[in-house]
Design a protein around this motif. Structure first.
Motif, PDB file in Angstrom:
ATOM      1  N   ARG A 379       0.808  -1.217   0.000  1.00 44.32           N
ATOM      2  CA  ARG A 379       0.000   0.000   0.000  1.00 44.32           C
ATOM      3  C   ARG A 379       0.849   1.278   0.000  1.00 44.32           C
ATOM      4  O   ARG A 379       0.525   2.233  -0.720  1.00 44.32           O
ATOM      5  CB  ARG A 379      -0.942   0.020   1.199  1.00 44.32           C
ATOM      6  CG  ARG A 379      -2.161  -0.864   1.119  1.00 44.32           C
ATOM      7  CD  ARG A 379      -3.030  -0.676  -0.111  1.00 44.32           C
ATOM      8  NE  ARG A 379      -3.248   0.692  -0.535  1.00 44.32           N
ATOM      9  CZ  ARG A 379      -3.885   1.027  -1.644  1.00 44.32           C
ATOM     10  NH1 ARG A 379      -4.377   0.086  -2.435  1.00 44.32           N
ATOM     11  NH2 ARG A 379      -4.053   2.293  -1.975  1.00 44.32           N
ATOM     12  N   ASP A 383       0.467   4.311  -2.717  1.00 47.49           N
ATOM     13  CA  ASP A 383       0.266   5.714  -2.328  1.00 47.49           C
ATOM     14  C   ASP A 383       1.312   6.613  -2.976  1.00 47.49           C
ATOM     15  O   ASP A 383       0.994   7.726  -3.432  1.00 47.49           O
ATOM     16  CB  ASP A 383       0.317   5.842  -0.806  1.00 47.49           C
ATOM     17  CG  ASP A 383      -0.847   5.160  -0.109  1.00 47.49           C
ATOM     18  OD1 ASP A 383      -1.871   4.905  -0.782  1.00 47.49           O
ATOM     19  OD2 ASP A 383      -0.738   4.875   1.099  1.00 47.49           O
ATOM     20  N   PRO A 396      -7.222   9.994  -6.428  1.00 46.80           N
ATOM     21  CA  PRO A 396      -7.522   8.614  -6.010  1.00 46.80           C
ATOM     22  C   PRO A 396      -8.910   8.178  -6.454  1.00 46.80           C
ATOM     23  O   PRO A 396      -9.885   8.938  -6.372  1.00 46.80           O
ATOM     24  CB  PRO A 396      -7.423   8.680  -4.482  1.00 46.80           C
ATOM     25  CG  PRO A 396      -6.531   9.852  -4.213  1.00 46.80           C
ATOM     26  CD  PRO A 396      -6.842  10.843  -5.286  1.00 46.80           C
TER      27      PRO A 396
END
Length: 476
Positions: A379, A383, A396
């Motif tokens: 993750r 990001d 996003p």
């Protein structure tokens, strides 16, 4: 108007020009992010993706799976991959059940005779040579058709009138398309002679939208076609008068039996982890009505232009980037399923591991959202990639991503992580699966931004300090 248009374009270019930000680089070295910025700048300056789309749609044209035109598309793609200097350029053949459209027509016979614009749904059976004639039985949705009493449609033509909502992410498609897939068999269960559906599209043009349907083996197949949206509106006006509306439908479509098709691919071999694969994909086939410029010539252009930029970098990425142009997507993800089946469980002696994949199959762009479905340890990398894409105007996305239609079989077979670079689909379904899907609908500047996004994503995914897969998914 020319001056205003130039100012608008300049503003668009400024909005998509990457800038160096002091944001936290996260798990990436600054030099890696600098390469991603360089990739974006080069793509925005002119990626050449439009030239690929033009060449494909002009030199090859429509590319219906299993046809000689599809095979010409394979040859075209092989030549482009070799020109780019990719490694392991190859064609992987598979078999697809072929289908041919043939002549198609429809007309209202009463109360006011007039021609209707229709197109057969993919894999539809034919009508008798003189067509089928029956009174229209209208239903708002597929659920309403399912609720009709058994035998209530004897001698009638069912008409499912579900309208598709216009949404930027194309979300209205899934709500409407069930009528295309299940409708013919469900109408047959009720005794219908044939099925008409309102086109699964957001336009108001007399271009009907085709697409594949599937017949259940436990009921006799009936002819099925899509009606252009203005003609669906006209049919509704006549039905509102209160009397019966009689329509004749004639389709000459036919099954062609097993035919040969193929996936075409090439790759940039990884410098450190060549057995770990990042997949960047599109589909090479198209429907036969238009030239497949948006669906999915634009995706093909994005993949090839991204490959050209990435191949020109001073050094290859850590992982292998595999560029795949799948065949027979329109007839049911046949090429993607064949690719996954050939590798499921890993061939004897193979160390190949698919890490993450994404597909460009939603028009020319621009890319407006980014999200991913990866294992938790990755993750922070996702990001960081999102931050690297943000100067392109990308925000996003909501929820996890499937990665695209052809990526689904790979995700299921390999536990592969998926990434979604969501293209702007505001007007995509005005042209989707119609004769109006032609080169003039492709905006070169938007296509360049999409290349900037896909190519820089591929670089960063291939350079990731951690793996993205396997992903634990709940099977429904």
């Amino acid at each position: 108007m020319k001056r205003f248009g130039s100012l608008m374009l300049a503003g668009l270019m400024l909005a998509w020009t990457p800038v160096v930000r002091a944001a936290d680089a996260g798990p990436y070295a600054p030099a890696t992010l600098a390469v991603a910025r360089e990739i974006q700048e080069r793509a925005l300056a002119g990626s050449g993706a439009f030239d690929f789309v033009e060449s494909l749609t002009v030199r090859v044209g429509p590319r219906m799976a299993g046809t000689p035109a599809a095979r010409a598309g394979h040859d075209w793609a092989m030549a482009r991959f070799k020109e780019l200097g990719l490694a392991n350029v190859r064609v992987e053949p598979f078999t697809v059940e072929g289908w041919e459209r043939g002549l198609e027509s429809a007309a209202i016979l009463s109360p006011a005779p007039q021609h209707l614009h229709v197109t057969a749904l993919g894999y539809s059976v034919a009508t008798p040579a003189d067509g089928v004639t029956g009174a229209i039985a209208r239903f708002d949705t597929l659920d309403d058709l399912l609720s009709a009493p058994d035998g209530s449609l004897e001698g009638k033509i069912a008409f499912v009138d579900k309208k598709m909502a216009r949404l930027q992410d194309g979300g209205g498609y899934g709500q409407a398309v069930v009528a295309r897939g299940r409708g013919p068999s469900e109408a047959a269960r009720k005794g219908a002679l044939a099925l008409l559906i309102r086109s699964i599209g957001t336009d108001s043009h007399r271009f009907p939208h085709t697409g594949t349907t599937r017949y259940s083996p436990d009921v006799a197949a009936i002819p099925a076609a899509a009606l252009s949206n203005p003609d669906a509106d006209q049919l509704n006006r006549l039905l509102a008068l209160g009397g019966p509306v009689t329509v004749r439908l004639t389709l000459a479509s036919q099954a062609m039996g097993p035919l040969s098709d193929a996936n075409v691919m090439g790759e940039i071999r990884g410098r450190e982890l060549p057995e770990e694969i990042v997949v960047i994909a599109a589909h090479l086939d198209s429907w036969d009505l238009g030239t497949g410029a948006l669906d999915d010539g634009a995706g093909v252009g994005i993949v090839l232009a991204a490959a050209r930029i990435l191949k020109s970098l001073p050094q290859p990425p850590r992982r292998t980037i595999r560029f795949i142009l799948f065949g027979a997507e329109e007839l049911g993800l046949v090429g993607a399923r064949a690719y996954a089946a050939a590798r499921a469980g890993g061939p004897s002696g193979s160390k190949e591991r698919h890490q993450i994949g994404t597909e460009a199959d939603f028009g020319a762009g621009p890319v407006i959202t980014f999200n991913a479905d990866v294992r938790p340890e990755a993750r922070p990398v996702i990001d960081a990639i999102g931050r690297a894409l943000s100067p392109l105007g990308i925000v996003p996305g909501r929820g996890p991503s499937s990665g695209g239609p052809d990526i689904g079989p790979l995700a299921t077979a390999f536990g592969m992580a998926t990434a979604g670079l969501g293209l702007d689909g505001t007007d995509y379904f005005d042209y989707h699966h119609t004769a109006d899907d032609t080169l003039d609908k492709v905006d070169p500047r938007k296509l360049d931004q999409s290349v900037a996004a896909f190519a820089s994503f591929a670089w960063l995914a291939a350079e990731s300090p951690v793996g993205f897969s396997p992903v634990e998914r709940t099977r429904e």
